[in-house]
Design a protein around this motif. Structure first.
Motif, mmCIF file in Angstrom:
data_model
loop_
_atom_site.group_PDB
_atom_site.id
_atom_site.type_symbol
_atom_site.label_atom_id
_atom_site.label_comp_id
_atom_site.label_asym_id
_atom_site.label_seq_id
_atom_site.Cartn_x
_atom_site.Cartn_y
_atom_site.Cartn_z
ATOM 1 N N LEU A 172 -25.829 -31.036 33.224
ATOM 2 C CA LEU A 172 -26.708 -30.898 32.067
ATOM 3 C C LEU A 172 -26.037 -30.120 30.953
ATOM 4 C CD1 LEU A 172 -30.128 -30.119 33.832
ATOM 5 C CD2 LEU A 172 -29.439 -32.261 32.758
ATOM 6 N N SER A 173 -25.292 -29.078 31.329
ATOM 7 C CA SER A 173 -24.568 -28.296 30.319
ATOM 8 C C SER A 173 -23.506 -29.139 29.625
ATOM 9 C CB SER A 173 -23.941 -27.068 30.971
ATOM 10 O OG SER A 173 -23.192 -26.320 30.034
ATOM 11 N N ASN A 174 -22.822 -29.975 30.383
ATOM 12 C CA ASN A 174 -21.799 -30.837 29.783
ATOM 13 C C ASN A 174 -22.434 -31.871 28.852
ATOM 14 O OD1 ASN A 174 -19.797 -29.497 31.224
ATOM 15 N ND2 ASN A 174 -19.867 -30.953 32.939
ATOM 16 N N LEU A 175 -23.571 -32.398 29.236
ATOM 17 C CA LEU A 175 -24.255 -33.349 28.370
ATOM 18 C C LEU A 175 -24.693 -32.689 27.065
ATOM 19 C CD1 LEU A 175 -26.498 -35.252 30.969
ATOM 20 C CD2 LEU A 175 -24.581 -36.200 29.689
ATOM 21 N N ALA A 176 -25.218 -31.479 27.170
ATOM 22 C CA ALA A 176 -25.644 -30.768 25.959
ATOM 23 C C ALA A 176 -24.458 -30.451 25.058
ATOM 24 C CB ALA A 176 -26.380 -29.489 26.357
ATOM 25 N N SER A 177 -23.352 -30.086 25.651
ATOM 26 C CA SER A 177 -22.154 -29.790 24.843
ATOM 27 C C SER A 177 -21.661 -31.040 24.127
ATOM 28 C CB SER A 177 -21.057 -29.223 25.739
ATOM 29 O OG SER A 177 -21.475 -28.015 26.356
ATOM 30 N N ALA A 178 -21.669 -32.184 24.848
ATOM 31 C CA ALA A 178 -21.229 -33.422 24.207
ATOM 32 C C ALA A 178 -22.156 -33.808 23.063
ATOM 33 C CB ALA A 178 -21.165 -34.542 25.247
ATOM 34 N N ARG A 179 -23.430 -33.621 23.224
ATOM 35 C CA ARG A 179 -24.363 -33.940 22.135
ATOM 36 C C ARG A 179 -24.163 -33.006 20.952
ATOM 37 N NH1 ARG A 179 -30.450 -32.141 22.805
ATOM 38 N NH2 ARG A 179 -29.229 -30.221 22.756
ATOM 39 N N ASP A 180 -23.973 -31.708 21.234
ATOM 40 C CA ASP A 180 -23.792 -30.750 20.141
ATOM 41 C C ASP A 180 -22.522 -31.029 19.351
ATOM 42 O OD1 ASP A 180 -26.127 -29.550 20.936
ATOM 43 O OD2 ASP A 180 -25.146 -27.971 22.105
ATOM 44 N N ARG A 181 -21.487 -31.482 20.049
ATOM 45 C CA ARG A 181 -20.245 -31.782 19.327
ATOM 46 C C ARG A 181 -20.459 -32.934 18.343
ATOM 47 N NH1 ARG A 181 -17.850 -30.838 24.436
ATOM 48 N NH2 ARG A 181 -17.809 -33.082 24.856
ATOM 49 N N VAL A 182 -21.247 -33.910 18.773
ATOM 50 C CA VAL A 182 -21.524 -35.023 17.856
ATOM 51 C C VAL A 182 -22.358 -34.552 16.675
ATOM 52 C CG1 VAL A 182 -22.685 -37.246 17.638
ATOM 53 C CG2 VAL A 182 -21.323 -36.745 19.663
ATOM 54 N N LEU A 183 -23.367 -33.731 16.955
ATOM 55 C CA LEU A 183 -24.250 -33.280 15.882
ATOM 56 C C LEU A 183 -23.552 -32.337 14.912
ATOM 57 C CD1 LEU A 183 -27.567 -32.623 17.889
ATOM 58 C CD2 LEU A 183 -26.917 -34.649 16.587
ATOM 59 N N GLU A 184 -22.555 -31.611 15.395
ATOM 60 C CA GLU A 184 -21.886 -30.632 14.546
ATOM 61 C C GLU A 184 -20.681 -31.210 13.811
ATOM 62 O OE1 GLU A 184 -20.893 -27.542 17.204
ATOM 63 O OE2 GLU A 184 -22.969 -26.847 17.487
ATOM 64 N N SER A 185 -20.341 -32.444 14.086
ATOM 65 C CA SER A 185 -19.211 -33.053 13.385
ATOM 66 C C SER A 185 -19.549 -33.242 11.912
ATOM 67 C CB SER A 185 -18.843 -34.388 14.027
ATOM 68 O OG SER A 185 -19.928 -35.277 13.958
ATOM 69 N N ALA A 186 -18.539 -33.210 11.081
ATOM 70 C CA ALA A 186 -18.750 -33.228 9.627
ATOM 71 C C ALA A 186 -19.200 -34.594 9.126
ATOM 72 C CB ALA A 186 -17.472 -32.794 8.906
#
Length: 582
Positions: A172-186
């Motif tokens: 679950l932590s890895n999934l959240a990190s992957a989603r956050d990386r997409v959302l935080e991309s420029a």
């Protein structure tokens, strides 16, 4: 003297005055009128009505559903089912404190069946299965030791579940990190955000489902209670029986008779041969519960079938409690007879073997064994007849006691005599009752499923919260299917508050599900009672409305002492008493 109108009138008055008056006590008038109407209904007047029950007696079995669904019988059967299940779980918990050899490996009854049909040593197969489970547990311990950071030999069941939960949280932590990386991309756009959120939701749901399956696999690696293992096996056979009746498959593999053979013979044989102490304790508890509540159901059904009248719960329970020993011992006595006959033959053979060990007496032992063979054949014949009578007549024992108000010996005598006097009729009635019972069982199960679906749909309209990666209602209560009401609660994926909610929902759902078991028990006893009435009329020429009525029952006050013939004149003593009162 020539006849005149005055003489005719006088003669008429004289004849009316000399005609005997029928004395009917006031408290019997209503019952007499009812019996007269019943007897008059059997007087043929014209061919306007055909009594199909007289032409085809098996159609009277179709009353079974109406008799079985009466609330008092369902309540008694429900209490019996809950007590039997509670006793099963209690014994499982008690035997769970003993070494694993006292418990069953997963799928042990099916393994017992395969060994009996294919040959082999069952004990060796079970030991092989236990060693395989131990190897799989060791593999899980080694992988779990890296997660929970404990020595492998100290890893237990709780540690394996904890390791599965930690792996779930890591995913679950890895999934959240992957989603956050997409959302935080420029250069992220709305489509990418939607895609990331959708992938995250799917991943979370899959992760929780995977964790639940891992916990289930952990539970499957440990021996289970004998009772719950037998319950699962019998439930599978019931599902196969229902499917076989719908497919009109009686003789084929997985058909009606194969399912009955597995459920009525393989399951109990496995329990008594491999876990005799547990099976004996469970059997005694089950018979004691059925003696009280099953006997009460039989009594209630006996009165309703005979007189189309209903008795109270108190009256039915008072009758079954008073006949407790008879209800309890009726199915046990044939079993004891079989055991005693078998032990007698075995001890006689053992005696001959011991005599053969004495020097110079081998010839006597050989002759004795030769003489035991014809005696053994007689013993084998008696055992066979007793076994056939027990299997074929056990469903008639409770109705005999309930209808006749007699004891266990009369129940055994009548059930055996009816079976051997009308074997094909018993088989025919049993087949009709089986098909009819399965069809009504399906109707009741479909009805309960509709109740569950309607309840779940109504509750889920405004439930928006999520749990374990899905709707909270789906997490607490998986959607039931027509063929599967029961389910496992994924406690490892829920919070403590959700655990409590899931338990409350499960109690409600399984309480409703237990009504299905209650109906099956009530229907079995009710159909057995109807079959008993049919056989009694054919063998003993006894009318089906004759049933033992206890004068102590408040329901039959003033009814139990009504004469069999409502038109019969009172006894002289009664006439004299009436005249003296006047």
């Amino acid at each position: 003297m020539p006849a005149t109108p005055e003489n005719t009138a006088n003669n008429t008055k004289s004849s009316e005055a000399s005609a005997p008056e029928m004395l009917v006590p006031p408290d019997r008038v209503a019952h007499v009128e009812r019996d007269v109407a019943r007897y008059a209904s059997h007087v043929p007047s014209s061919v306007r009505h055909i009594d199909w029950g007289e032409i085809f007696p098996a159609t009277k079995l179709f009353r079974g559903f109406r008799v079985a669904v009466h609330p008092s019988k369902l309540l008694l059967s429900l209490v019996a089912a809950l007590l039997i299940y509670g006793g099963t779980r209690g014994l499982d918990g008690l035997f769970g404190l003993l070494p694993q050899a006292w418990r069953a490996v997963p799928g042990e009854p099916a393994l017992f069946e395969s060994v009996r049909s294919g040959g082999g040593d069952f004990d060796e197969e079970v030991e092989s299965a236990r060693r395989a489970l131990e190897r799989r547990r060791n593999n899980l311990r080694e992988s779990a030791a890296l997660v929970v950071e404990r020595p492998v030999d100290e890893i237990g069941r709780g540690d394996l579940v904890e390791a599965a939960e930690k792996r779930r949280d890591e995913r679950l932590s890895n999934l959240a990190s992957a989603r956050d990386r997409v959302l935080e991309s420029a250069d992220v756009d709305e489509a990418s955000i939607a895609s990331a959120e959708r992938a995250y939701g799917i991943g979370v749901a899959d992760t929780y489902a995977l964790a639940a399956r891992e916990v289930e696999r952990v539970e499957d690696l440990y021996p289970r209670g004998v009772g719950i293992t037998l319950y699962d096996y019998e439930t599978q056979q019931l599902d196969r029986l229902v499917a076989a009746v719908l497919d009109v498959n009686f003789m084929g593999e997985g058909g009606v008779f194969a399912s009955l053979y597995r459920g009525l013979w393989i399951g109990p044989m496995w329990a008594f041969s491999q876990h005799p102490l547990y099976a004996a304790l469970l059997g005694i508890w089950t018979l004691a519960v059925l003696a009280v509540f099953g006997g009460a159901v039989a009594r209630s059904a006996a009165v309703q079938v005979a007189r189309d009248e209903k008795i109270s719960l108190r009256s039915a329970l008072r009758f079954s409690s008073g006949k407790f020993v008879s209800f309890l011992s009726a199915p046990l006595i044939p079993v004891l007879v079989i055991v005693v006959l078998g032990l007698t033959a075995s001890l006689a053979a053992l005696l001959m073997s011991l005599i053969g060990l004495v020097p110079g007496l081998g010839w006597l032992a050989d002759i004795g064994i030769g003489l035991l063979v014809p005696i053994g054949l007689i013993v084998g014949l008696l055992i066979t007849l007793t076994f056939i009578g027990l299997v074929g007549g056990i469903s008639l024992m409770y109705p005999t006691i309930a209808v006749e108000g007699t004891d266990s010996f009369d129940a055994i005598s009548r059930s055996f005599s009816y079976l051997f006097a009308k074997p094909w009729r018993v088989a025919w009635y049993g087949l009709v009752a089986l098909v009819y019972g399965v069809l009504t069982f399906l109707v009741v199960r479909l009805f309960l499923w509709m109740v569950l679906i309607a309840t779940r749909a109504a509750l889920g309209v405004f439930v928006f919260r999520e749990a374990a990666g899905t709707n909270v209602l789906d997490a607490l209560w998986p959607k039931p299917s027509p063929n599967q009401f029961s389910y496992d609660i994924p406690f490892s994926n829920l919070t403590w508050g959700q655990d409590i909610a899931a338990v409350l929902i499960a109690i409600t759902v399984f309480g409703l599900l237990s009504l299905l078991c209650a109906y099956a028990l009530s229907l079995y006893v009710s159909m057995g009672t109807i079959i008993y009435y049919l056989l009694r009329r054919e063998v003993d020429a006894t009318e089906p409305d004759e049933v033992y009525l206890d004068p102590a029952d408040e329901e039959f006050a003033g009814l139990a002492d009504v004469a069999d013939d409502p038109l019969a004149e009172p006894e002289p003593a009664e006439v004299a008493s009436k005249e003296s009162d006047e």
